[in-house]
Design a protein around this motif. Structure first.
Motif, PDB file in Angstrom:
ATOM      1  N   ILE A   1       0.829  -1.209   0.000  1.00  0.00           N
ATOM      2  CA  ILE A   1       0.000   0.000   0.000  1.00  0.00           C
ATOM      3  C   ILE A   1       0.863   1.258   0.000  1.00  0.00           C
ATOM      4  N   LYS A   2       2.095   1.152   0.450  1.00  0.00           N
ATOM      5  CA  LYS A   2       3.010   2.304   0.446  1.00  0.00           C
ATOM      6  C   LYS A   2       3.297   2.780  -0.973  1.00  0.00           C
ATOM      7  N   HIS A   3       3.139   1.867  -1.938  1.00  0.00           N
ATOM      8  CA  HIS A   3       3.472   2.179  -3.327  1.00  0.00           C
ATOM      9  C   HIS A   3       2.225   2.476  -4.165  1.00  0.00           C
ATOM     10  N   ILE A   4       1.070   2.544  -3.522  1.00  0.00           N
ATOM     11  CA  ILE A   4      -0.179   2.813  -4.245  1.00  0.00           C
ATOM     12  C   ILE A   4      -0.504   4.298  -4.156  1.00  0.00           C
ATOM     13  N   ASN A   5      -0.630   4.938  -5.317  1.00  0.00           N
ATOM     14  CA  ASN A   5      -0.957   6.357  -5.359  1.00  0.00           C
ATOM     15  C   ASN A   5      -2.241   6.640  -6.136  1.00  0.00           C
ATOM     16  N   THR A   6      -2.885   5.582  -6.634  1.00  0.00           N
ATOM     17  CA  THR A   6      -4.138   5.765  -7.370  1.00  0.00           C
ATOM     18  C   THR A   6      -5.314   5.893  -6.401  1.00  0.00           C
ATOM     19  N   LYS A   7      -6.450   6.328  -6.917  1.00  0.00           N
ATOM     20  CA  LYS A   7      -7.633   6.564  -6.098  1.00  0.00           C
ATOM     21  C   LYS A   7      -8.176   5.272  -5.491  1.00  0.00           C
ATOM     22  N   TYR A   8      -8.023   4.167  -6.236  1.00  0.00           N
ATOM     23  CA  TYR A   8      -8.558   2.884  -5.779  1.00  0.00           C
ATOM     24  C   TYR A   8      -7.457   1.827  -5.761  1.00  0.00           C
ATOM     25  N   VAL A   9      -7.578   0.892  -4.853  1.00  0.00           N
ATOM     26  CA  VAL A   9      -6.671  -0.242  -4.799  1.00  0.00           C
ATOM     27  C   VAL A   9      -7.489  -1.525  -4.691  1.00  0.00           C
ATOM     28  N   MET A  10      -7.147  -2.487  -5.527  1.00  0.00           N
ATOM     29  CA  MET A  10      -7.789  -3.807  -5.463  1.00  0.00           C
ATOM     30  C   MET A  10      -6.791  -4.797  -4.894  1.00  0.00           C
ATOM     31  N   PHE A  11      -7.147  -5.433  -3.769  1.00  0.00           N
ATOM     32  CA  PHE A  11      -6.340  -6.510  -3.210  1.00  0.00           C
ATOM     33  C   PHE A  11      -6.805  -7.818  -3.835  1.00  0.00           C
ATOM     34  N   LEU A  12      -5.854  -8.568  -4.371  1.00  0.00           N
ATOM     35  CA  LEU A  12      -6.186  -9.806  -5.076  1.00  0.00           C
ATOM     36  C   LEU A  12      -5.277 -10.923  -4.592  1.00  0.00           C
ATOM     37  N   ASP A  13      -5.860 -12.070  -4.237  1.00  0.00           N
ATOM     38  CA  ASP A  13      -5.055 -13.216  -3.830  1.00  0.00           C
ATOM     39  C   ASP A  13      -4.319 -13.804  -5.027  1.00  0.00           C
ATOM     40  N   SER A  14      -3.204 -14.433  -4.760  1.00  0.00           N
ATOM     41  CA  SER A  14      -2.340 -14.934  -5.834  1.00  0.00           C
ATOM     42  C   SER A  14      -2.881 -16.188  -6.509  1.00  0.00           C
ATOM     43  N   ASP A  15      -4.033 -16.704  -6.048  1.00  0.00           N
ATOM     44  CA  ASP A  15      -4.651 -17.864  -6.699  1.00  0.00           C
ATOM     45  C   ASP A  15      -6.029 -17.522  -7.266  1.00  0.00           C
ATOM     46  N   THR A  16      -6.329 -16.226  -7.387  1.00  0.00           N
ATOM     47  CA  THR A  16      -7.664 -15.793  -7.784  1.00  0.00           C
ATOM     48  C   THR A  16      -7.619 -15.066  -9.127  1.00  0.00           C
ATOM     49  N   GLU A  17      -8.256 -15.665 -10.129  1.00  0.00           N
ATOM     50  CA  GLU A  17      -8.271 -15.084 -11.468  1.00  0.00           C
ATOM     51  C   GLU A  17      -9.431 -14.112 -11.626  1.00  0.00           C
ATOM     52  N   LEU A  18      -9.179 -13.043 -12.370  1.00  0.00           N
ATOM     53  CA  LEU A  18     -10.204 -12.036 -12.640  1.00  0.00           C
ATOM     54  C   LEU A  18     -10.849 -12.286 -14.004  1.00  0.00           C
ATOM     55  N   PRO A  19     -12.169 -12.137 -14.103  1.00  0.00           N
ATOM     56  CA  PRO A  19     -12.805 -12.186 -15.422  1.00  0.00           C
ATOM     57  C   PRO A  19     -12.552 -10.892 -16.179  1.00  0.00           C
ATOM     58  N   ASP A  20     -12.846 -10.872 -17.456  1.00  0.00           N
ATOM     59  CA  ASP A  20     -12.647  -9.678 -18.269  1.00  0.00           C
ATOM     60  C   ASP A  20     -13.441  -8.498 -17.719  1.00  0.00           C
ATOM     61  N   ASN A  21     -12.831  -7.329 -17.759  1.00  0.00           N
ATOM     62  CA  ASN A  21     -13.480  -6.064 -17.362  1.00  0.00           C
ATOM     63  C   ASN A  21     -13.918  -6.033 -15.900  1.00  0.00           C
ATOM     64  N   ALA A  22     -13.280  -6.829 -15.055  1.00  0.00           N
ATOM     65  CA  ALA A  22     -13.670  -6.888 -13.646  1.00  0.00           C
ATOM     66  C   ALA A  22     -13.440  -5.548 -12.949  1.00  0.00           C
ATOM     67  N   VAL A  23     -12.269  -4.961 -13.143  1.00  0.00           N
ATOM     68  CA  VAL A  23     -11.956  -3.692 -12.490  1.00  0.00           C
ATOM     69  C   VAL A  23     -12.916  -2.606 -12.963  1.00  0.00           C
TER      70      VAL A  23
END
Length: 417
Positions: free
Chosen positions: A112-134
């Motif tokens: 989080i120290k390196h996040i400067n955008t308005k939003y942050v998504m925490f994602l587990d390393s075994d969890t795949e995102l579908p298209d256009n999820a963000v």
């Protein structure tokens, strides 16, 4: 007379259970999300992925799904470097290495120290995102919403755990849909959750989060429920985006599944007491409070009453006494077949027990049937197997919850990732 009181309390619990099932199904069906008409700007989001000894192929698939989102992403290696660093850079992400293993919480703090955008998504390393999820998740943010979780589906690898876990997730879907209708869910699950960076960044960097203690012991548990509680306490809503469903893996075996349920139970009980005491539960609204109180109090109370009821029957019907064994078996018969009454039909107590048993059974069957049918409507295939192993999973959850109540302040070697 005490036996009558027990039955009266059991009747009250049965009524509460029926109301709980019906209201959750009703509001889950009625729920329609409030989404913004404004086109989201995905450049305002960054994905943060903690990784610790993840399967290389799974991790690669996760990053492939992240790359397709078109947003920046950061991977924090929790005392693990290769092959994760090379894969991260291959897909255009930034890799940060923690020299010492500190668990997911430490990786989140560093990231989080390196996040400067308005939003942050925490994602587990075994969890795949579908298209256009963000893109879809960002539609749910407004001035009142501080966090958005997503729907979870368990990868079906054919083992019993995946069926049990999938059933549990679908029950949560019903409850969380209903809670979203009224404002906030209980927990934005750690598999995939998005927050307003400006709200949670100071909290994640605070000593309260970095060095969380439970009854004097440092804990590594409950980062997701801790963040959710923090947001609700500070007047923000936490909702779910059911248009986005991510897949994640179930535990490998029942031993790990039981440990997982115990971890969740310990988290739940700690924040149950904490949120009641600091006013978070009240602030979240009546339906949130009703669901939380029901989930934690009613099953335990019902179990304790059942034990007392069996104890009462043992003492007062004396099945160790051969002379009164017939009376005990006769009472059991009334419990199972209350309409098969004998000459004791004129006894008001017997009539009361029989009618009360019928009423409790009716409420239990009706409420459970309504809820289970709603759950199974969200299971696309192999429904019979899912409900069979799901029942076993719910039973394990119940006893894990009891154990968690008695040991929520303890930590153990399997508490870390």
């Amino acid at each position: 007379m005490r036996f009558i009181y027990i039955y009266l309390i059991l009747t009250i619990l049965a009524i509460l259970s029926f109301i709980y099932y019906v209201l959750n199904v009703y509001y889950a069906e009625k729920y329609r999300p409030e989404i913004s008409n404004k086109k989201p700007d995905i450049s305002e989001a960054t994905i943060l992925i903690p990784v610790y000894n993840e399967d290389e192929n799974i991790f690669r698939n996760v990053l492939r799904s992240v790359k397709s989102q078109g947003v920046k992403f950061i991977v924090v290696g929790d005392a693990c470097n290769e092959p994760y660093k090379s894969i991260t850079e291959e897909y255009g992400g930034k890799f940060i290495l923690l020299e010492q293993h500190g668990g997911k919480r430490a990786a989140m703090v560093e990231g989080i120290k390196h996040i400067n955008t308005k939003y942050v998504m925490f994602l587990d390393s075994d969890t795949e995102l579908p298209d256009n999820a963000v893109y879809d998740v960002l539609k749910y943010f407004n001035k009142n919403v501080g966090g958005v979780s997503v729907n979870i589906r368990i990868r079906n690898n054919g083992n019993k755990i995946s069926y049990a876990s999938e059933f549990i997730e679908r029950t949560r879907e019903i409850v969380f849909r209903a809670m979203s209708y009224h404002g906030s869910i209980m927990i934005a699950v750690g598999n995939c959750a998005t927050y307003k960076t400006g709200i949670i960044k100071p909290f994640l960097l605070s000593d309260e989060f970095k060095n969380k203690h439970v009854m004097g012991r440092k804990t590594v548990l409950g980062d997701d429920i801790q963040i959710t509680s923090y947001l609700i306490k500070n007047g923000y809503k936490v909702v779910k985006d059911y248009n986005v469903t991510v897949e994640t893996s179930a535990q490998d075996n029942f031993k790990k599944f039981i440990h997982q349920q115990i971890r969740w139970a310990k988290n739940g009980w700690y924040y149950f007491f904490k949120n009641l005491s600091n006013g978070t539960t009240k602030k979240a609204g009546w339906f949130y409070a009703f669901n939380v109180l029901y989930l934690y109090i009613v099953p335990v109370a019902g179990f304790l009453l059942l034990l007392y009821r069996l104890y009462f029957m043992t003492i007062h019907f004396g099945y160790y006494d051969s002379l009164t064994l017939h009376r005990f078996l006769r009472h059991i018969m009334f419990q199972i077949l209350p309409l098969e009454l004998t000459h004791k039909i004129r006894n008001p107590a017997v009539i009361f027990y029989a009618l009360n048993k019928l009423f409790i059974d009716f409420l239990g069957i009706a409420g459970n049937s309504i809820f289970v049918m709603a759950v199974m409507a969200r299971v696309p295939k192999e429904r019979l197997r899912t409900i069979s192993y799901g029942a076993l999973g719910i039973l394990i959850m119940f006893f894990a919850n009891l154990y968690g109540l008695l040991t929520f302040w303890k930590q153990s070697k399997w508490a870390t990732r």
